[in-house]
Write a protein that holds these residues in place. Structure first.
Motif, short mmCIF file in Angstrom:
data_model
loop_
_atom_site.label_atom_id
_atom_site.label_comp_id
_atom_site.label_asym_id
_atom_site.label_seq_id
_atom_site.Cartn_x
_atom_site.Cartn_y
_atom_site.Cartn_z
N GLY A 1 0.78 -1.23 0.00
CA GLY A 1 0.00 0.00 0.00
C GLY A 1 0.82 1.28 0.00
O GLY A 1 0.36 2.32 0.48
N CYS A 2 2.05 1.22 -0.53
CA CYS A 2 2.84 2.45 -0.53
C CYS A 2 2.38 3.37 -1.66
O CYS A 2 1.77 2.94 -2.62
CB CYS A 2 4.32 2.12 -0.67
N GLN A 3 2.71 4.67 -1.50
CA GLN A 3 2.25 5.65 -2.47
C GLN A 3 3.26 5.91 -3.57
O GLN A 3 2.95 6.51 -4.59
CB GLN A 3 1.96 6.98 -1.76
N ALA A 4 4.49 5.53 -3.33
CA ALA A 4 5.53 5.74 -4.33
C ALA A 4 6.57 4.65 -4.19
O ALA A 4 6.74 4.07 -3.13
CB ALA A 4 6.19 7.11 -4.14
N VAL A 5 7.26 4.38 -5.28
CA VAL A 5 8.33 3.38 -5.26
C VAL A 5 9.65 4.09 -5.53
O VAL A 5 9.79 4.79 -6.54
CB VAL A 5 8.11 2.30 -6.33
N VAL A 6 10.58 3.92 -4.61
CA VAL A 6 11.91 4.50 -4.79
C VAL A 6 12.83 3.37 -5.25
O VAL A 6 12.86 2.31 -4.63
CB VAL A 6 12.45 5.09 -3.47
N ILE A 7 13.54 3.59 -6.36
CA ILE A 7 14.39 2.54 -6.91
C ILE A 7 15.85 2.96 -6.79
O ILE A 7 16.25 3.99 -7.34
CB ILE A 7 14.07 2.28 -8.40
N GLY A 8 16.65 2.17 -6.08
CA GLY A 8 18.07 2.49 -5.90
C GLY A 8 18.92 1.56 -6.74
O GLY A 8 19.34 0.50 -6.28
N SER A 9 19.18 1.93 -7.98
CA SER A 9 19.89 1.02 -8.87
C SER A 9 20.43 1.79 -10.06
O SER A 9 20.24 2.99 -10.19
CB SER A 9 18.92 -0.08 -9.32
N ILE A 10 21.11 1.06 -10.93
CA ILE A 10 21.71 1.64 -12.13
C ILE A 10 21.13 0.91 -13.34
O ILE A 10 20.85 -0.27 -13.25
CB ILE A 10 23.23 1.43 -12.10
N VAL B 1 10.32 7.01 -8.19
CA VAL B 1 11.44 7.92 -7.98
C VAL B 1 12.73 7.12 -8.08
O VAL B 1 12.92 6.15 -7.34
CB VAL B 1 11.36 8.59 -6.59
N HIS B 2 13.63 7.50 -8.98
CA HIS B 2 14.91 6.80 -9.09
C HIS B 2 15.96 7.50 -8.25
O HIS B 2 15.75 8.60 -7.72
CB HIS B 2 15.38 6.81 -10.54
N GLY B 3 17.11 6.85 -8.12
CA GLY B 3 18.26 7.46 -7.47
C GLY B 3 19.16 8.09 -8.51
O GLY B 3 18.89 8.01 -9.71
N HIS B 4 20.25 8.71 -8.08
CA HIS B 4 21.08 9.42 -9.07
C HIS B 4 21.87 8.46 -9.93
O HIS B 4 22.48 8.87 -10.90
CB HIS B 4 21.98 10.46 -8.40
N GLY B 5 21.83 7.18 -9.61
CA GLY B 5 22.51 6.20 -10.47
C GLY B 5 21.80 6.01 -11.79
O GLY B 5 22.38 5.51 -12.75
N SER B 6 20.52 6.41 -11.85
CA SER B 6 19.78 6.22 -13.09
C SER B 6 19.82 7.44 -13.99
O SER B 6 19.10 7.51 -14.98
CB SER B 6 18.32 5.88 -12.77
N CYS B 7 20.64 8.41 -13.64
CA CYS B 7 20.69 9.63 -14.43
C CYS B 7 21.49 9.39 -15.69
O CYS B 7 22.60 9.92 -15.83
CB CYS B 7 21.33 10.75 -13.62
N SER B 8 20.96 8.60 -16.57
CA SER B 8 21.70 8.31 -17.79
C SER B 8 20.71 7.98 -18.89
O SER B 8 19.65 7.44 -18.62
CB SER B 8 22.65 7.14 -17.51
N PRO B 9 21.04 8.30 -20.14
CA PRO B 9 20.12 8.00 -21.24
C PRO B 9 19.79 6.52 -21.33
O PRO B 9 18.77 6.14 -21.90
CB PRO B 9 20.90 8.45 -22.48
N ASP B 10 20.66 5.68 -20.73
CA ASP B 10 20.39 4.25 -20.74
C ASP B 10 19.06 3.92 -20.08
O ASP B 10 18.41 2.94 -20.41
CB ASP B 10 21.50 3.49 -20.00
N LEU B 11 18.66 4.75 -19.12
CA LEU B 11 17.40 4.48 -18.44
C LEU B 11 16.26 4.52 -19.45
O LEU B 11 15.44 3.60 -19.52
CB LEU B 11 17.14 5.52 -17.34
N VAL B 12 16.22 5.57 -20.21
CA VAL B 12 15.13 5.71 -21.18
C VAL B 12 15.26 4.66 -22.27
O VAL B 12 14.29 4.06 -22.70
CB VAL B 12 15.18 7.12 -21.80
N LYS B 13 16.51 4.43 -22.69
CA LYS B 13 16.73 3.47 -23.75
C LYS B 13 16.24 2.09 -23.35
O LYS B 13 15.66 1.36 -24.15
CB LYS B 13 18.23 3.43 -24.07
N ASN B 14 16.47 1.74 -22.10
CA ASN B 14 16.12 0.39 -21.67
C ASN B 14 14.71 0.27 -21.13
O ASN B 14 14.18 -0.83 -21.05
CB ASN B 14 17.11 -0.08 -20.59
#
Lengths: 427, 359, 344
Positions: A252-261, A282-295
């Motif tokens: 029942g959480c309202q948001a999912v925080v993902i800590g990964s690359i 909500v992602h962490g700063h490890g996902s700050c890469s175009p790979d996120l969108v690409k994948n």
């Protein structure tokens, strides 16, 4: 037949030995300082003084699990080396010019290799400063070596324990890093979640040191912002199934925080989106890469994350102090690598090298190697208001990171691109 | 070349010479400057550590014929045992008077080796009933299980015994009374003392009743049993010995690097050990130091010299080159360097006309 | 010497008691599974979901395992390079797909996949010819190490060619990144899962037909049963070994390709898939195709169920504990009467 085989083995060994035929692989003379003759009669144009070269030992994880971080870092090191060559090196405060050599090595993402290479660079190559460590593990392995040898080391990994002794909570004298930590990321996430009124989150993190650290940081920071982590669990980077999603639903959480690359963070993103089409991610700063969108494709739309300013450099307001630096860096990087996408890891490597160069610039000529190393360390602690790709750094004896979490910016994925999300637009 | 003790005659002075060179550094020379950057003291220390593990592994694989794809797990257990009981001593309630004494790490090291050996014996009895590939898989599985346990903090995150992924740092240096076994050249002597001790132990086992029993088992377990060899007991004992030696080496490793992380002790490293064993010669005790040195050297050379042949691309090419060298060595010298080397030497003598003795 | 397990004679011996104990432990684990799931309030639909998702991963393990069994039966070698074939399939496919020709995505993907499978099969043949054939008289361990070396070479080459970045293969159904989810009540099945199960089914059928009906297949089986006898019958055993490698490589490549859209292929994906596939193969006693498939499916399902109810970090632990249990209770795994005298 046997002779043919023996012959080829001998040939192979011979080739290898021939490659190592020359003595120590130092292309330049050792660190004794041959300065130009001092007592010359005044001449109209003084001859340019050339001092001994400075060596920077650069160790990144070019192969192994850290390769996706280490290869951009290696690219930056090569790019900076070229820039330095074009400039003719750096000039010290006494006007003496010094060549700067960046010796690039691979630590294979392994501790032992990192330790060996660090020792080799310190003892045989006589490096003045180490810019070393893509991953936390190898960085931690090199910390005692650099400390014992009294060589300043600037790591490109994020773990707090690299610069701060976990027992005494004091800064390690010889170790620095320009890399924001998951703690800062978590602080930014907490600010955001609080602003949009979320009080219950799920936290999914990859089962690596990095991921566990994101979780530990969230656990440390979220409660004070009134956010409860109702469910937290790890997943393997190589997983293709994500049964954790069921538990997310049940919690029942309202948001999912993902800590990964990426690509792991992208896959989790997709899995969560599949099961819960409306939930905030909500992602962490490890996902700050175009790979996120690409994948992740469409599943990443609308996700937010705290990122270094480098990612959205062109969207920063013109008043931002690091906008121009970032734009220049991105352009130079893409010219050098012929179009590779910019990554925040490249930014870390650049910042680390700029710190090293800034410190080297303070060295007067004529110092012994030990003195050079000590002076670089001192200089590093004195770096103030130094602009970098991730923000303005202010180092001190008590702070070998010098980063303020507010230098992060929140970014949202819109139409497959990263868009700056200023505070007034958080809702 | 008849007696393997010849190896000591050549090896001990060589190791001593290198150690003394590093200790005194006459004219600023060191091992690495003399070998053109080829060989460093660091590599020699690591070779010594691996030698200890490999002697045990060779006894197990080469003589007793039991495959182990999880030896790095024992190595890691020894390392973490030493690490936990020194770094986490306070948390475990060990009185500081005891934990900070110079004898404590030694006590931990030897008791760790003993305990791991005991554990291996217990595990060995059921596991060693398997043969061939099945045994290989079981040991592989064991290795991975241990690795995961270490990585996941033994399932007890609040105790933080093994430090999770990042492992433990700050392991103290070994001391003998008031003498600290550091800088590196002192530690080098210690490691090689143990290494030669391991080799001597291995040679002794091979020449003893136990060794004969092992070879009988390797030849045919049924036949061995029929002549009264208690097969399961012997197999488990040698398994325990190899595990204990690996654990001892692991403790020495911990005090050398002062940092231990679980990733150093996974399946990959276990495989590397098997590779070192095969390259040096599995059925040969002296194959241990040769195998360790060769593999480490090849890796070092690739890492530091390949860049001069092909500038620009690093890392990736080293991986390819290492794989290629591995394949080539296995193709042309499958019994390992020692046997191959000895054969070449004996071959030359044979060519001169002496009647070849039966091998 | 493979030790069998028969109820009547052994049940009361020490060995029987030992095996009984281990079997009890296995049952205990299953019970634990259910209990832990209860804590999260999981009911039948969640368990079923875990099972389905696990069967997806398990099918991939099964496909990889088929390659292992094939090579082992014909050549007696455990091919550690199998994981590399599994990786090369999708990496090559993605590269070809990115080229953009022919313009129709469906055709492009199909051609890319076929071309990749062909290339990887060729690499398998090359590996056998150049690295394993010269060592055919060497000990099994030597040959295993050679395959390890081959794996490193292929992984390094992949890193060199494509870097460490993940590639993208579009979903087979929509030919875009988004894979549609089919919903049956509370259950979700991704469309790609159907492709994966289909690939497994087709592979099994093809293998059965090949080994059962064609002369070539029968010749290979003959090699597997008794190499010397096959040779005496005029079968070119060396050619059979090469063929086995090529086929196994193709199977591995296909497994990787069909998995591709569900994950993001990288240069290092081969290691873990290879290892899990190997475990599955062992569960089939290394000699039985259906055994390997069953092993793979079981492994995938149990692994996912376990990860679903407990901390995910221990997922691999579970897989290997199953492995050790299987080895201790019943080393031939599911091979049953097909169990060969092992080639230790």
């Amino acid at each position: 037949m046997g002779r043919l085989r023996i012959g080829s083995v001998v040939a192979l060994v011979a080739v290898l030995l021939a490659a190592c035929a020359a003595p120590t692989p130092t292309p330049a003379p050792p660190a004794a300082t041959p300065t130009v003759a001092p007592a010359a009669p005044p001449t109209p144009t003084p001859a340019p003084k050339v001092g001994s070269p400075y060596k920077i030992g650069f160790i990144a994880s070019i192969t192994g699990p850290g390769a996706s971080l280490g290869i951009p870092e290696r690219n930056v090191a090569q790019m900076v080396q070229e820039q330095l060559k074009a400039q003719g090196g750096i000039v010290g405060p006494d006007g003496v010019r010094h060549e700067v050599q960046i010796l690039i090595f691979d630590d294979e993402s392994k501790n032992d290799t990192a330790a060996s290479v660090a020792r080799r660079l310190i003892e045989q190559e006589g490096v003045v400063v180490l810019v070393a460590g893509t991953l936390s593990g190898p960085s931690l392995a090199m910390v005692p070596i650099a400390t014992e040898a009294k060589v300043p080391m600037i790591s490109m990994a994020s773990a707090r324990a690299i610069i701060e002794d976990p027992e005494t909570k004091k800064m390690r004298e010889w170790i620095f890093k320009p890399v924001p930590e998951n703690l800062h990321s978590a602080q930014m996430q907490a600010d955001y979640l609080k602003a949009v009124g979320i009080t219950k989150v799920c936290h999914l993190y990859e089962n690596t040191a990095y991921g566990q650290d994101t979780f530990a940081s969230a656990q440390a920071v979220f409660p004070q912002a009134g956010i409860e982590i109702v469910y937290g669990d790890a997943f393997e980077r190589t997983a293709t199934e994500f049964p954790q999603v069921e538990k997310v639903k049940a919690s029942g959480c309202q948001a999912v925080v993902i800590g990964s690359i990426p690509p792991a963070s992208a896959l989790v993103n997709v899995a969560v989106r599949d099961a819960l089409p409306e939930i905030r991610i909500v992602h962490g700063h490890g996902s700050c890469s175009p790979d996120l969108v690409k994948n992740a494709g469409a599943a990443a739309e609308g996700t937010v994350m705290p990122c270094g300013k480098i990612l959205v450099a062109d969207q920063l307001p013109d008043t931002d102090p690091v906008k121009q630096l970032n734009l220049d860096f991105v352009k130079a990087y893409q010219d050098f690598t012929k179009g590779e996408p910019i990554s925040t890891f490249a930014g870390h490597a650049y910042d680390a090298l700029q710190w090293a160069i800034a410190a080297l610039k303070t060295l007067p000529d004529g110092l012994s190697l030990a003195e050079q190393r000590a002076k670089v360390r001192e200089a590093l602690e004195g770096l103030r208001n130094l602009p970098g790709t991730h923000g303005i750094f202010n180092l001190s004896p008590d702070d070998h990171l010098g980063f303020n979490y507010t230098d992060f910016v929140m970014v949202v994925v819109k139409d497959g691109k990263f868009q700056l999300l200023p505070r007034d637009q958080w809702k | 070349m008849r007696s393997p003790w010849v190896g000591f005659v050549i090896g001990v002075p060589l190791i001593l010479a290198i150690g003394l060179l590093e200790a005194w550094r006459p004219f600023d020379l060191s091992l690495s400057t003399l070998t053109g950057g080829f060989l460093t003291l660091d590599t020699m220390i690591r070779a010594g550590l691996f030698t200890i593990v490999l002697v045990g592994l060779n006894l197990l694989m080469g003589y007793a014929g039991q495959i182990s794809l999880g030896q790095a797990a024992f190595y890691g257990m020894g390392a973490f045992f030493s690490a936990i009981l020194t770094v986490r001593a306070r948390a475990l309630g060990i009185p500081p008077g005891l934990a900070e004494g110079w004898a404590w790490p030694w006590l931990v090291m030897f008791s760790g080796a003993f305990l791991v050996g005991l554990l291996a014996y217990g595990i060995g009895r059921p596991i060693l009933r398997l043969r061939g590939h099945y045994l290989a898989m079981a040991t592989l599985g064991l290795g991975v299980v241990v690795y995961i346990l270490l990585r996941e903090n033994l399932g007890l995150p609040h105790l933080n015994l093994t430090g999770g992924f990042d492992g433990l740092q700050g392991i103290p240096r070994l001391r003998l009374g008031s003498l600290t076994l550091w800088p590196a050249w002192r530690y080098y002597f210690l490691v090689w003392l143990f290494a030669f001790g391991a080799i001597a132990l291995g040679l002794n086992v091979v020449r003893s009743r136990v060794g004969r029993a092992l070879r009988a088992i390797h030849g045919s377990e049924m036949a061995a049993e029929s002549v009264g060899v208690e097969v399961p007991h012997y197999k488990a004992r040698i398994f325990a010995l190899s595990a204990g030696m690996a654990a001892l080496a692991g403790s020495l490793y911990a005090h050398f690097q002062t940092t231990v992380i679980p990733a150093t002790f996974g399946f990959g490293p276990s495989l590397e050990l098997v590779v070192m064993s095969a390259v040096g010669g599995m059925a040969s005790i002296w194959g241990a130091p040769f195998g360790a040195l060769t593999v480490l050297l090849v890796q070092e050379v690739l890492r530091t010299q390949l860049r001069r042949l092909i500038p620009g691309a690093l890392g990736e090419l080293e991986l390819i080159a290492f794989g290629a060298i591995l394949v080539l060595i296995m193709l042309f010298m499958p019994e390992g360097l020692i046997v191959w080397g000895l054969r070449r030497l004996r071959g030359r003598r044979m060519a001169r006309g002496t009647i070849p003795a039966g091998r | 010497m493979v030790r069998g397990w028969r109820w009547g004679e052994r049940a009361w011996t020490k060995e029987g008691a030992w095996r009984g104990g281990v079997a009890l432990a296995a049952l205990g684990m299953l019970a634990l599974l259910v209990l832990l799931g209860r804590r999260h309030g999981f009911g039948a639909p969640e368990y079923l979901q875990f099972l389905l998702d696990g069967l997806r991963g398990g099918s991939i393990y099964a496909l990889v395992a088929l390659g292992f069994v094939l090579v082992y039966r014909v050549t007696g070698v455990i091919n550690f390079a199998q994981g590399a074939f599994v990786m090369l399939g999708p990496m090559l496919t993605a590269s070809f797909y990115e080229r953009g020709w022919p313009p129709t995505p469906g055709l492009r993907l199909a051609l890319a996949a076929l071309l990749s499978i062909g290339i990887v099969a060729g690499i398998g043949v090359a590996v056998e010819r150049w690295a394993l054939y010269p060592a055919r008289r060497a000990s099994p361990l030597t040959r295993i190490i050679i395959t390890v070396g081959v794996y490193l070479i292929l992984e390094g080459a992949a890193l060199l060619l494509w870097g460490p970045y993940a590639k993208v293969i579009p979903s087979f159904t929509t030919l875009s990144l988004a894979d549609p989810t089919l919903r049956f009540g509370a259950l979700r099945i991704k469309a790609q899962s159907l492709w994966i199960w289909g690939a497994l089914g087709v592979s099994l059928l093809a293998l059965a037909l090949f080994f059962g009906r064609t002369t070539l297949g029968k010749a290979m089986r003959a090699c597997a049963v008794n190499r010397l006898a096959a040779q005496l019958m005029g079968i070119r055993v060396d050619a059979m070994s090469t063929l086995a490698f090529g086929l196994a490589a193709a199977l591995g490549a296909m497994a990787g390709i069909v998995l591709g859209p569900a994950t993001r292929p990288t240069y290092e994906m081969g290691l873990e898939l290879g290892l899990k596939g190997f475990v599955a193969a062992i569960m089939g006693g290394l000699v039985s195709f259906p055994g390997a498939v069953l092993g793979g499916l079981l492994l995938g399902a149990l692994e996912n169920l376990w990860a679903g109810v407990t901390v995910a970090g221990f997922k691999d632990l579970f897989a290997f504990i199953i492995l050790i249990l299987v080895l201790l209770i019943h080393p031939q795994g599911f091979a049953g009467s097909e169990a060969e005298v092992e080639r230790a």
